[in-house]
Design an enzyme around this catalytic site. Structure first.
Site, short mmCIF file in Angstrom:
data_model
loop_
_atom_site.label_atom_id
_atom_site.label_comp_id
_atom_site.label_asym_id
_atom_site.label_seq_id
_atom_site.Cartn_x
_atom_site.Cartn_y
_atom_site.Cartn_z
N GLY A 229 -17.84 -45.53 42.13
CA GLY A 229 -17.49 -46.66 43.13
C GLY A 229 -18.20 -48.02 42.35
N GLY A 230 -17.73 -49.26 43.34
CA GLY A 230 -18.29 -50.34 42.86
C GLY A 230 -19.76 -50.49 43.34
CB ALA A 231 -22.13 -53.37 42.70
NE ARG A 232 -27.41 -52.91 46.62
CZ ARG A 232 -28.52 -52.67 46.47
NH1 ARG A 232 -28.63 -51.36 46.77
NH2 ARG A 232 -29.74 -53.14 46.22
CE LYS A 235 -22.17 -46.80 41.60
NZ LYS A 235 -22.55 -47.96 42.55
CG HIS A 271 -32.08 -45.56 44.11
ND1 HIS A 271 -30.97 -44.64 43.82
CD2 HIS A 271 -31.64 -46.49 44.50
CE1 HIS A 271 -30.05 -45.59 43.99
NE2 HIS A 271 -30.20 -46.49 44.04
NE ARG A 274 -30.56 -43.37 49.25
CZ ARG A 274 -30.00 -44.34 48.28
NH1 ARG A 274 -30.43 -45.71 48.93
NH2 ARG A 274 -29.63 -44.21 47.21
CD GLU A 282 -36.77 -33.37 33.97
OE1 GLU A 282 -36.28 -33.67 33.02
OE2 GLU A 282 -36.96 -32.10 34.28
CG ASP A 301 -27.90 -42.90 40.94
OD1 ASP A 301 -27.10 -43.67 40.29
OD2 ASP A 301 -28.44 -43.21 41.98
#
Length: 400
Positions: A229-232, A235, A271, A274, A282, A301
């Site tokens: 997907g795109g930024a923000r 995803k 991140h 969440r 890692e 990610d």
């Protein structure tokens, strides 16, 4: 043991009365849900809700044979009128066990939120666990002697409850997980089915009768998933949702943390906040080694940052270095990654960026990165059972 779900919705039902939200507006037909109530072998009623008598009749059952009515959670609003002939409704103290005249044994299970869960054992030995809305089991042992045949609970609101039960093997490979207490805050329609399937769970319409312990194909959780997907676009959140019912996850952060970049540090912090506390992080770009080893599920990610690191290593940003061996070196590294995905035995969810639909980069290096990421995404997706495109927070299934 037969279980009839007289309702599968939140305490206020779905749609909620007088609620104009989109989820309530689309909750029609078999997607509309009364407050959750369970009828076990026509002898035990778990949660007394308005209209239970009529709901049972619509499902082809009667409440006249009910010998025990148990409540799992505090009920707000006016008291529900007790239908004629039913015994008074009550709750069992945590840890206590009842034996019904029908031969069922009911043990109260402590929860981490107001309410009581109930473990029901049939005379023939089948075992069911029912949990109240917004609750997960508390004080679980390290391991249980035997997994439940069926678990019924708030999978969308408390996915960690499923993770806790899996951690102690109370949910096994053949355990049927049924989502109830469904509210307008969660997904609806096909999106609900897709998200539950990713957790190894499902839901059923109100009035459905299930046989506890009967073989039923557990939803097949995809072993390899690519989320692009795109930024923000949402995803990363989508990728995290796909693993939130697993008791242990290794979160592979490929971006690292550039020193002195406070904005990047803030992104990483969001991140981390969440992620469930049980997840391990890692920070590495050595993905092939992780994929080739055994262990808990991996959440990678993201692939675009992995590619940035791979291109740094071979000097791909410089035209001369690119033509003097950089291109072939990058091809070898990406081929190693793709081969590792193909052969992995671990559950993998990987996140990547979709950059081919925007403005054409102004530099040769930028165009090179765009092209190489497109090639990597395509090759990685070819090895995945499930591929999702996330746009405006909505996941579109491309494969699987």
């Amino acid at each position: 043991m037969e279980l009839t779900l007289l309702g599968t919705g939140a305490p206020d039902g779905l749609p909620r009365p007088d609620c104009p939200c989109a989820a309530c507006a689309t909750a029609r037909g078999d997607r509309s849900r009364a407050a959750t109530a369970l009828l076990v072998d026509d002898a035990l009623l778990l949660d007394l809700t308005p209209g239970a008598v009529f709901a049972a009749a619509r499902a082809g059952h009667s409440l006249t044979g009910v010998r025990q009515v148990l409540l799992t959670h505090p009920h707000d609003g006016p008291a529900v009128e007790l239908p004629a002939g039913l015994p008074p409704a009550g709750r069992v103290p945590d840890g206590r066990e009842l034996t019904l005249i029908s031969g069922h044994r009911v043990r109260a299970v402590s929860m981490d939120a107001p309410g009581t869960g109930y473990e029901v054992t049939a005379p023939e030995g089948e075992r069911l666990l029912y949990m109240p809305p917004g609750a997960a089991p508390a004080g679980l042992a390290d391991r249980v002697a035997q997994p439940y045949d069926m678990v019924v609970g708030d999978v969308t609101g408390r996915p960690d409850a499923v993770a806790r039960l899996r951690a102690v093997e109370a949910i096994g490979p053949t355990t049927e997980v049924i989502a109830v207490h469904l509210d307008h805050d969660g997904p609806s329609g096909p999106e609900l089915d897709r998200r539950l399937a990713a957790s190894g769970a499902r839901t059923v319409p109100d009035g459905t009768t299930l046989v506890v312990g009967e073989y039923h194909a557990v939803p097949d959780v995809p072993r390899r998933t690519l989320v692009t997907g795109g930024a923000r676009s949402g995803k990363s959140v989508e990728a995290e949702r796909r693993l939130e019912t697993f008791p242990e996850v290794v979160y592979v952060a490929t971006g690292g943390g550039p020193e002195g970049d406070t904005e990047w540090a803030a992104r990483i912090g969001l991140h981390r906040e969440r992620r469930p506390a049980a997840w391990r992080t890692e920070e590495t770009c050595e993905l092939a080694e992780l994929l080739q080893s055994d262990g808990p599920p991996l959440l990678i990610d993201c692939l675009s940052l992995w590619l940035t690191d791979a291109m740094d290593r071979v000097g791909a940003w410089d035209d001369t270095a690119w033509t003097d061996g950089g291109e072939s070196a990058l091809r070898e590294r990406t081929a190693e990654l793709v081969a590792s995905v193909r052969g992995t035995r671990r559950t993998v969810v990987a996140v990547t960026n979709e950059v081919g639909s925007g403005v054409v980069p102004a530099t040769a290096a930028g165009r090179r990165f765009r092209d190489e990421l497109g090639r990597l995404n395509s090759a990685f997706a070819d090895e995945c059972e499930h591929v999702l495109l996330v746009v405006a927070g909505q996941a579109l299934t491309l494969r699987g």
